[in-house]
Motif scaffolding. Structure first.
Motif, PDB file in Angstrom:
ATOM      1  N   VAL A   3      33.237  51.680  45.513  1.00 29.64           N
ATOM      2  CA  VAL A   3      33.237  51.171  46.882  1.00 29.64           C
ATOM      3  C   VAL A   3      33.929  49.807  46.870  1.00 29.64           C
ATOM      4  O   VAL A   3      33.543  48.921  46.108  1.00 29.64           O
ATOM      5  N   ASP A   4      34.949  49.682  47.699  1.00 26.67           N
ATOM      6  CA  ASP A   4      35.658  48.408  47.858  1.00 26.67           C
ATOM      7  C   ASP A   4      35.306  47.841  49.224  1.00 26.67           C
ATOM      8  O   ASP A   4      35.460  48.533  50.237  1.00 26.67           O
ATOM      9  N   VAL A   5      34.830  46.605  49.235  1.00 25.49           N
ATOM     10  CA  VAL A   5      34.466  45.969  50.504  1.00 25.49           C
ATOM     11  C   VAL A   5      35.444  44.825  50.769  1.00 25.49           C
ATOM     12  O   VAL A   5      35.650  43.966  49.900  1.00 25.49           O
ATOM     13  N   PHE A   6      36.026  44.830  51.962  1.00 23.85           N
ATOM     14  CA  PHE A   6      36.911  43.737  52.391  1.00 23.85           C
ATOM     15  C   PHE A   6      36.122  42.896  53.393  1.00 23.85           C
ATOM     16  O   PHE A   6      35.620  43.414  54.395  1.00 23.85           O
ATOM     17  N   THR A   7      36.036  41.609  53.109  1.00 22.00           N
ATOM     18  CA  THR A   7      35.143  40.727  53.849  1.00 22.00           C
ATOM     19  C   THR A   7      35.694  39.301  53.807  1.00 22.00           C
ATOM     20  O   THR A   7      36.615  39.008  53.046  1.00 22.00           O
ATOM     21  N   LEU A   8      35.082  38.430  54.575  1.00 19.94           N
ATOM     22  CA  LEU A   8      35.419  36.998  54.481  1.00 19.94           C
ATOM     23  C   LEU A   8      34.386  36.258  53.648  1.00 19.94           C
ATOM     24  O   LEU A   8      34.554  35.073  53.353  1.00 19.94           O
ATOM     25  N   VAL A   9      33.303  36.936  53.302  1.00 16.16           N
ATOM     26  CA  VAL A   9      32.235  36.275  52.538  1.00 16.16           C
ATOM     27  C   VAL A   9      31.741  37.165  51.381  1.00 16.16           C
ATOM     28  O   VAL A   9      30.606  37.649  51.397  1.00 16.16           O
ATOM     29  N   PRO A  10      32.604  37.358  50.367  1.00 14.73           N
ATOM     30  CA  PRO A  10      32.181  38.210  49.244  1.00 14.73           C
ATOM     31  C   PRO A  10      30.867  37.737  48.609  1.00 14.73           C
ATOM     32  O   PRO A  10      30.065  38.557  48.169  1.00 14.73           O
ATOM     33  N   HIS A  11      30.640  36.413  48.593  1.00 19.87           N
ATOM     34  CA  HIS A  11      29.429  35.910  47.929  1.00 19.87           C
ATOM     35  C   HIS A  11      28.150  36.355  48.632  1.00 19.87           C
ATOM     36  O   HIS A  11      27.075  36.346  48.042  1.00 19.87           O
ATOM     37  N   ALA A  12      28.274  36.781  49.914  1.00 20.98           N
ATOM     38  CA  ALA A  12      27.081  37.229  50.643  1.00 20.98           C
ATOM     39  C   ALA A  12      26.473  38.470  49.994  1.00 20.98           C
ATOM     40  O   ALA A  12      25.299  38.774  50.202  1.00 20.98           O
ATOM     41  N   LEU A  30      28.089  53.450  40.147  1.00 18.02           N
ATOM     42  CA  LEU A  30      28.729  52.691  41.235  1.00 18.02           C
ATOM     43  C   LEU A  30      29.586  51.563  40.685  1.00 18.02           C
ATOM     44  O   LEU A  30      29.117  50.734  39.888  1.00 18.02           O
ATOM     45  N   ASP A  31      30.827  51.559  41.138  1.00 16.18           N
ATOM     46  CA  ASP A  31      31.732  50.453  40.839  1.00 16.18           C
ATOM     47  C   ASP A  31      31.988  49.754  42.173  1.00 16.18           C
ATOM     48  O   ASP A  31      32.576  50.352  43.075  1.00 16.18           O
ATOM     49  N   LEU A  32      31.468  48.544  42.328  1.00 15.96           N
ATOM     50  CA  LEU A  32      31.592  47.815  43.601  1.00 15.96           C
ATOM     51  C   LEU A  32      32.597  46.679  43.423  1.00 15.96           C
ATOM     52  O   LEU A  32      32.458  45.856  42.513  1.00 15.96           O
ATOM     53  N   ARG A  33      33.597  46.657  44.314  1.00 18.17           N
ATOM     54  CA  ARG A  33      34.574  45.561  44.259  1.00 18.17           C
ATOM     55  C   ARG A  33      34.581  44.862  45.609  1.00 18.17           C
ATOM     56  O   ARG A  33      34.512  45.512  46.658  1.00 18.17           O
ATOM     57  N   LEU A  34      34.661  43.530  45.569  1.00 17.44           N
ATOM     58  CA  LEU A  34      34.619  42.735  46.797  1.00 17.44           C
ATOM     59  C   LEU A  34      35.935  41.975  46.923  1.00 17.44           C
ATOM     60  O   LEU A  34      36.363  41.312  45.971  1.00 17.44           O
ATOM     61  N   PHE A  35      36.568  42.083  48.079  1.00 16.99           N
ATOM     62  CA  PHE A  35      37.856  41.418  48.305  1.00 16.99           C
ATOM     63  C   PHE A  35      37.766  40.535  49.533  1.00 16.99           C
ATOM     64  O   PHE A  35      37.181  40.928  50.548  1.00 16.99           O
ATOM     65  N   ASN A  36      38.368  39.352  49.424  1.00 18.71           N
ATOM     66  CA  ASN A  36      38.390  38.411  50.540  1.00 18.71           C
ATOM     67  C   ASN A  36      39.751  38.529  51.254  1.00 18.71           C
ATOM     68  O   ASN A  36      40.798  38.379  50.615  1.00 18.71           O
ATOM     69  N   TYR A  37      39.729  38.798  52.563  1.00 12.62           N
ATOM     70  CA  TYR A  37      40.982  38.907  53.323  1.00 12.62           C
ATOM     71  C   TYR A  37      41.859  37.665  53.126  1.00 12.62           C
ATOM     72  O   TYR A  37      43.081  37.749  53.164  1.00 12.62           O
ATOM     73  N   ARG A  38      41.221  36.519  52.952  1.00 12.10           N
ATOM     74  CA  ARG A  38      41.988  35.265  52.858  1.00 12.10           C
ATOM     75  C   ARG A  38      42.894  35.244  51.627  1.00 12.10           C
ATOM     76  O   ARG A  38      43.946  34.622  51.639  1.00 12.10           O
ATOM     77  N   ASP A  39      42.453  35.915  50.547  1.00 12.13           N
ATOM     78  CA  ASP A  39      43.200  35.825  49.285  1.00 12.13           C
ATOM     79  C   ASP A  39      44.587  36.451  49.377  1.00 12.13           C
ATOM     80  O   ASP A  39      45.465  36.132  48.575  1.00 12.13           O
ATOM     81  N   SER A  40      44.786  37.370  50.325  1.00  7.56           N
ATOM     82  CA  SER A  40      46.096  38.035  50.432  1.00  7.56           C
ATOM     83  C   SER A  40      46.725  37.792  51.798  1.00  7.56           C
ATOM     84  O   SER A  40      47.721  38.433  52.144  1.00  7.56           O
ATOM     85  N   SER A  41      46.137  36.878  52.589  1.00  2.77           N
ATOM     86  CA  SER A  41      46.661  36.650  53.936  1.00  2.77           C
ATOM     87  C   SER A  41      48.110  36.168  53.885  1.00  2.77           C
ATOM     88  O   SER A  41      48.427  35.241  53.142  1.00  2.77           O
ATOM     89  N   PRO A  42      48.995  36.773  54.683  1.00  5.22           N
ATOM     90  CA  PRO A  42      50.384  36.312  54.722  1.00  5.22           C
ATOM     91  C   PRO A  42      50.546  35.055  55.571  1.00  5.22           C
ATOM     92  O   PRO A  42      51.648  34.517  55.675  1.00  5.22           O
ATOM     93  N   LEU A  43      49.444  34.591  56.177  1.00  2.01           N
ATOM     94  CA  LEU A  43      49.515  33.442  57.085  1.00  2.01           C
ATOM     95  C   LEU A  43      49.177  32.157  56.345  1.00  2.01           C
ATOM     96  O   LEU A  43      48.573  32.184  55.264  1.00  2.01           O
ATOM     97  N   LYS A  44      49.543  31.049  56.995  1.00  2.00           N
ATOM     98  CA  LYS A  44      49.305  29.738  56.376  1.00  2.00           C
ATOM     99  C   LYS A  44      47.815  29.456  56.245  1.00  2.00           C
ATOM    100  O   LYS A  44      47.026  29.830  57.129  1.00  2.00           O
TER     101      LYS A  44
END
Ligand SMILES: C[S@@+](CC[C@H](N)C(=O)[O-])C[C@H]1O[C@@H](n2cnc3c(N)ncnc32)[C@H](O)[C@@H]1O
Length: 213
Positions: A3-12, A30-44
């Motif tokens: 399960v991959d979760v995309f979030t703004l607060v992986p630490h939650a 279960l293999d759980l991966r947490l990704f932060n949208y900010r880490d790959s954001s193309p924006l400033k």
């Protein structure tokens, strides 16, 4: 299952991963991966949301940000089920949980504030789920609810036999489980039904089936 979760607060999710049943199946079933949208954001400056077109309060999670996050992890549109967590989705029920527990891989998209740009739900996710008819502040609690419900259906998550006769299970005809009691047999005049103390397993079984609601 992964399960991959995309979030703004992986630490939650730290608390959840320390609790059973997740803790018991992590690194195994279960293999759980947490990704932060900010880490790959193309924006400033890791910007992820923006003002709604047409005006109004709140910020909306941007479609280009979510697409970039999925691309960074999968290199393109994933072949597996991508679920947007939104109050506008179909309701997460036990049959939906059973269906999800059969998947090899799931991706969960969490949002916040005003929610997703609709193009995320229409084009980047194949499913949208709600955990109930109420509005929470973000999709992280819904993602955790879904994760907990699915994880306890994975092999080894629960003690032998404890996940079969449960509320909403086919074994109970989708009904609510019978009442449970434990020691003491009498407390403040509140007694335990005699049949449960009888040791007669056929009568106990019959009593329990009568008390499924
Ligand atoms: C404040 S809510 C957005 C509510 C949205 N503006 C609406 O009126 O439907 C922010 C985010 O929290 C999550 N969320 C809130 N309630 C939810 C629920 N009942 N089920 C699933 N996700 C929920 C979703 O990710 C949602 O985009």
């Amino acid at each position: 299952m992964r399960v991959d979760v995309f979030t703004l607060v992986p630490h939650a999710f730290a608390w959840l991963t320390e609790q059973r049943p997740i803790a018991g199946v992590l690194g195994g079933e279960l293999d759980l991966r947490l990704f932060n949208y900010r880490d790959s954001s193309p924006l400033k400056a890791g910007q992820v949301d923006d003002e709604p077109y047409g005006g109004g309060a709140g910020m909306v999670l941007r479609v280009d940000v979510v697409a970039a996050a999925l691309d960074a992890v999968y290199g393109g549109p994933p072949a597996h089920r991508v679920i947007a967590l939104t109050p506008k989705g179909r309701l997460l029920t036990q049959p939906v949980v059973e269906e999800l527990a059969e998947e090899d891989t799931l991706t969960l998209l969490s949002s916040r504030f005003e929610g997703f740009d609709e193009r995320i739900v229409q084009h980047l996710s194949g499913d949208a789920l709600s955990i109930g008819p109420y509005v929470l502040s973000n999709g992280d609690l819904p993602a955790m609810v879904l994760l907990d419900a699915v994880a306890r259906r994975l092999p080894g998550a629960l003690a032998e036999g404890s996940g079969e006769l449960e509320s909403f299970s086919p074994e109970l005809g989708g009904g609510l489980e019978y009442p449970h009691y434990t020691r003491p047999p009498e407390f403040r005049g509140w007694t335990v039904p005699d049949v449960l103390l009888s040791g007669d397993h056929a009568r106990i079984d019959a009593w329990r089936r009568e008390h499924v609601r």
